[in-house]
Design an enzyme around this catalytic site. Sequence first.
Site, PDB file in Angstrom:
ATOM      1  N   GLY A 430       1.687   8.337   3.268  1.00 36.88           N
ATOM      2  CA  GLY A 430       0.677   7.741   2.394  1.00 36.88           C
ATOM      3  C   GLY A 430      -0.733   7.776   2.934  1.00 36.88           C
ATOM      4  O   GLY A 430      -1.622   8.390   2.351  1.00 36.88           O
ATOM      5  N   GLU A 482      -5.477   6.764   0.832  1.00 38.83           N
ATOM      6  CA  GLU A 482      -5.630   5.309   0.974  1.00 38.83           C
ATOM      7  C   GLU A 482      -6.918   4.900   1.691  1.00 38.83           C
ATOM      8  O   GLU A 482      -6.943   3.933   2.450  1.00 38.83           O
ATOM      9  CB  GLU A 482      -4.404   4.709   1.677  1.00 38.83           C
ATOM     10  CG  GLU A 482      -3.096   4.984   0.940  1.00 38.83           C
ATOM     11  CD  GLU A 482      -1.883   4.365   1.594  1.00 38.83           C
ATOM     12  OE1 GLU A 482      -2.053   3.484   2.458  1.00 38.83           O
ATOM     13  OE2 GLU A 482      -0.757   4.760   1.253  1.00 38.83           O
ATOM     14  N   TRP A 559       5.023  -9.885   5.841  1.00 40.14           N
ATOM     15  CA  TRP A 559       3.823  -9.645   6.635  1.00 40.14           C
ATOM     16  C   TRP A 559       2.670 -10.565   6.239  1.00 40.14           C
ATOM     17  O   TRP A 559       1.511 -10.311   6.547  1.00 40.14           O
ATOM     18  CB  TRP A 559       3.410  -8.183   6.546  1.00 40.14           C
ATOM     19  CG  TRP A 559       4.337  -7.288   7.320  1.00 40.14           C
ATOM     20  CD1 TRP A 559       5.416  -7.666   8.059  1.00 40.14           C
ATOM     21  CD2 TRP A 559       4.260  -5.871   7.426  1.00 40.14           C
ATOM     22  NE1 TRP A 559       6.022  -6.575   8.627  1.00 40.14           N
ATOM     23  CE2 TRP A 559       5.335  -5.450   8.248  1.00 40.14           C
ATOM     24  CE3 TRP A 559       3.402  -4.904   6.904  1.00 40.14           C
ATOM     25  CZ2 TRP A 559       5.563  -4.111   8.556  1.00 40.14           C
ATOM     26  CZ3 TRP A 559       3.627  -3.570   7.208  1.00 40.14           C
ATOM     27  CH2 TRP A 559       4.686  -3.178   8.029  1.00 40.14           C
ATOM     28  N   GLU A 603      13.047  -7.067   8.623  1.00 44.29           N
ATOM     29  CA  GLU A 603      12.345  -7.960   9.535  1.00 44.29           C
ATOM     30  C   GLU A 603      12.811  -9.410   9.469  1.00 44.29           C
ATOM     31  O   GLU A 603      12.954 -10.062  10.493  1.00 44.29           O
ATOM     32  CB  GLU A 603      10.849  -7.889   9.253  1.00 44.29           C
ATOM     33  CG  GLU A 603       9.995  -8.582  10.267  1.00 44.29           C
ATOM     34  CD  GLU A 603       8.555  -8.173  10.098  1.00 44.29           C
ATOM     35  OE1 GLU A 603       7.732  -9.042   9.820  1.00 44.29           O
ATOM     36  OE2 GLU A 603       8.265  -6.972  10.220  1.00 44.29           O
ATOM     37  N   HIS A 640       9.836   3.468   1.818  1.00 46.25           N
ATOM     38  CA  HIS A 640       9.690   3.868   3.221  1.00 46.25           C
ATOM     39  C   HIS A 640      10.007   2.695   4.138  1.00 46.25           C
ATOM     40  O   HIS A 640       9.652   1.554   3.842  1.00 46.25           O
ATOM     41  CB  HIS A 640       8.255   4.344   3.501  1.00 46.25           C
ATOM     42  CG  HIS A 640       7.959   4.517   4.960  1.00 46.25           C
ATOM     43  ND1 HIS A 640       8.545   5.499   5.723  1.00 46.25           N
ATOM     44  CD2 HIS A 640       7.166   3.810   5.799  1.00 46.25           C
ATOM     45  CE1 HIS A 640       8.118   5.389   6.969  1.00 46.25           C
ATOM     46  NE2 HIS A 640       7.282   4.371   7.041  1.00 46.25           N
ATOM     47  N   GLU A 664      11.746   5.984   9.597  1.00 44.55           N
ATOM     48  CA  GLU A 664      11.395   6.359  10.968  1.00 44.55           C
ATOM     49  C   GLU A 664      12.652   6.873  11.636  1.00 44.55           C
ATOM     50  O   GLU A 664      13.697   6.245  11.580  1.00 44.55           O
ATOM     51  CB  GLU A 664      10.857   5.146  11.723  1.00 44.55           C
ATOM     52  CG  GLU A 664      10.522   5.425  13.180  1.00 44.55           C
ATOM     53  CD  GLU A 664      11.716   5.313  14.120  1.00 44.55           C
ATOM     54  OE1 GLU A 664      11.806   6.134  15.049  1.00 44.55           O
ATOM     55  OE2 GLU A 664      12.552   4.433  13.911  1.00 44.55           O
ATOM     56  N   HIS A 693       2.855   7.286  16.030  1.00 41.79           N
ATOM     57  CA  HIS A 693       2.258   6.286  16.916  1.00 41.79           C
ATOM     58  C   HIS A 693       1.900   6.868  18.284  1.00 41.79           C
ATOM     59  O   HIS A 693       1.392   6.162  19.145  1.00 41.79           O
ATOM     60  CB  HIS A 693       3.212   5.103  17.091  1.00 41.79           C
ATOM     61  CG  HIS A 693       3.369   4.298  15.835  1.00 41.79           C
ATOM     62  ND1 HIS A 693       4.271   4.632  14.857  1.00 41.79           N
ATOM     63  CD2 HIS A 693       2.724   3.199  15.391  1.00 41.79           C
ATOM     64  CE1 HIS A 693       4.186   3.761  13.868  1.00 41.79           C
ATOM     65  NE2 HIS A 693       3.251   2.887  14.164  1.00 41.79           N
ATOM     66  N   CYS A 725       5.720   7.746   9.613  1.00 42.36           N
ATOM     67  CA  CYS A 725       4.943   6.608   9.133  1.00 42.36           C
ATOM     68  C   CYS A 725       3.585   7.131   8.659  1.00 42.36           C
ATOM     69  O   CYS A 725       3.323   8.337   8.723  1.00 42.36           O
ATOM     70  CB  CYS A 725       4.780   5.560  10.242  1.00 42.36           C
ATOM     71  SG  CYS A 725       4.520   3.880   9.614  1.00 42.36           S
TER      72      CYS A 725
END
Length: 760
Positions: A430, A482, A559, A603, A640, A664, A693, A725
Amino acid sequence: MTTSIIGFPRIGEHRELKFATEHYWKKRATKEELLKTAQQLKAQRWDKQQKAGIDLIPVGDFSFFDTTLDAAYLFNVIPARYKQLGLSSLDEYFALARGYQSETESVKALPMKKWFNTNYHYIVPEFDDETDVKLTGSKLFDEINEAKKHGIQNPKAVIVGPYTLLKLSIFKGDKQPQDFASSLVNAYQDLLAKLNEQDVKWLQLDEPALSFDQSETDLALFTKIYESLLPAKKAVKVLLQTYFGDVRDSYQTLIKLPFDGIGLDLVATTENSKLIKENGFPTDKVLFAGVVNGKNIWRNHYVTTIETLKALNVKGEIVLSSSCSLQHVPYDASLETKLPKTVQQHLAFAYQKLDELVELDAIFQGHDQKVLAINNELFSTIKHPENSQVKSRIAQLTAADYTRLPERSKREQIQKQVFNLPELPTTTIGSFPQTKDVRQNRSKLRKGEITQAEYDAFNQAKIKRIIEFQEKIGVDVLVHGEYERNDMVEYFGEKLDGFVFTQNGWVQSYGTRGVKPPIIWGDVSRNEPITVDTTVFANKLTDRLVKGMLTGPVTIFNWSFPREDITPEQSVTQIALAIRDEVLDLEAHDIKIIQIDEPALRENLPLRKSDWYRAYLDWAVPAFRLVHSGVKPETQIHTHMCYSEFGDIIQAIDNLDADVISFEASRSDLSLIDQLVAANFQTEVGPGVYDIHSPRIPSVEELEEIINHIIAKLPAAKVWINPDCGLKTRSEKEAFDAVSNMVEATKKVRSSLYETNRSL
């Protein structure tokens, strides 16, 4: 000694550590400059705790990247491929966390996973058959000396405990965790000896892994470790610290072992309080009672907390503590001057939580009832904004609203005919890099230096450029980049009713990455389209498919800092209805592929498997289905997920009923592929083929090998090719080169598949 905390934020009130570290990585600052910034931040942390009146101040909870990595590095758990780079100790440490690339060397970073049920990520230590566990580092001891010189007379040494270190690590080779237990105990014994030499009074060993379900084998390993380790403590008192959950299956073991203190989370669960009430708590041990919430930002209701403490009926010593490290909340609520007083007065960030502990202690000791009255008055003023229309929509929901028709297999056939994409279609997750000029453009709008029209024109130029780049290299399904979004959750929260936002509420997510979580204050609703204009603009620039990009309801909730007056299910359902409206608007504007990201699905999964469905998945999965159930068969829904262990909830993920799911996978060596095969996973998948990352750029040959590895196990017709990601945090060169290599590698694999099929 009556107050302590488990840990404290470390990135700096204004993210000073982030900028200093990134400057060091980019060779804009020296090692000495980085260490000076770190020294200043540590001094500020200690000063704040000392001035607040905290009795036992943690030392060792500061880190340049991650405290789990710190523990592994301290004990020489460093794979040979990193040692062979010949780097300085600091650069070797960063290579473990970020990977390393030079003209002659290229080494991937260690895996990164979510830290229990938080949005913090930890670096996964790696043991192999050649790992020589021993005490080699000096970071903890150096910081203790530093703290004492700064005037901290009684520092509490803090480090991840041996059991959790083993449980969170990966093991490559024949040796298993139990094979390293003895050498790890020896290393921790050496640590204790060194702490004795430094005259340290308390050592906090963090063992949050006890909050998972414990098998007999697990408890046997834990017991073996501590029966061997604790006799070496001598003058150092050992605090066994747990958090995030309960210790129902290990409580009896804990109270029988010769720990000097046991730390229990009394906020995340009522089970620990129940264990103490029903089984008692030893008078020869100190209870470190986790009564101030380290994961949420609301003020503590003192009456409730005092009642909880008194009901425990503990006869021995009690130290009041945070429920977990305060690193999961921002620094200082008093800085939030733009929030309405009706909201701001109810906030408690890390600094305020220090004060709360001291005030609670005074009340508990019977010294300050006036503070109790003031706190009660504050809690009588809470008024969350309500929306009757939202409540009515929820009340009218039926089972049909959670079910998409036709079934996925039929939709898959329809979509393949409509889209006519090549085998192994390429896309990205994205976002593209948020370069300095993008951030400056956003800042200018916020400061009123440019008009909304000027801001939009800048972003449209960026979108046009990134569409052209993707077309040029041959990406099959494009994204708009984005550029208008500050954060994948904050951006949506700003467009929805029911959220409020901080100016300085930064929380560490991983390494130098900080996020500013929105605060859910009222009922959530959407009053106008959020992403339609930018997505439609991008769609008109190309003949190729463009994905609409949304954040899913579970991730927005997980989040954000949630309300405590309604259930998580109620909040998530409100958000789901708002995002559903956005999905249907995108579809109505001819956006044929819509990605609804849920990277945080796992999470908030309860740490105990027995609670997974009843307490979470039974409403989290339907909430996602509610978002997309109203679209047409030919509209393709993507989602995702990243940086979590998904193997044990594969079936629940399949039940999301998305058409394509990207995961991932690269940083965990594509181990997820075998789990997908074993579970007979039906959704089309995009296992991330490289780690965004890390600054290293994978070669075409490396990516070609990875893609071939994937399609050797999964049907090529079910596979998408993408990074693991979004590319927001990378430089443009890193992102453009890596995506170009990914597309080129895919073309080579396609060509090989074509030749193979033709020969057959």
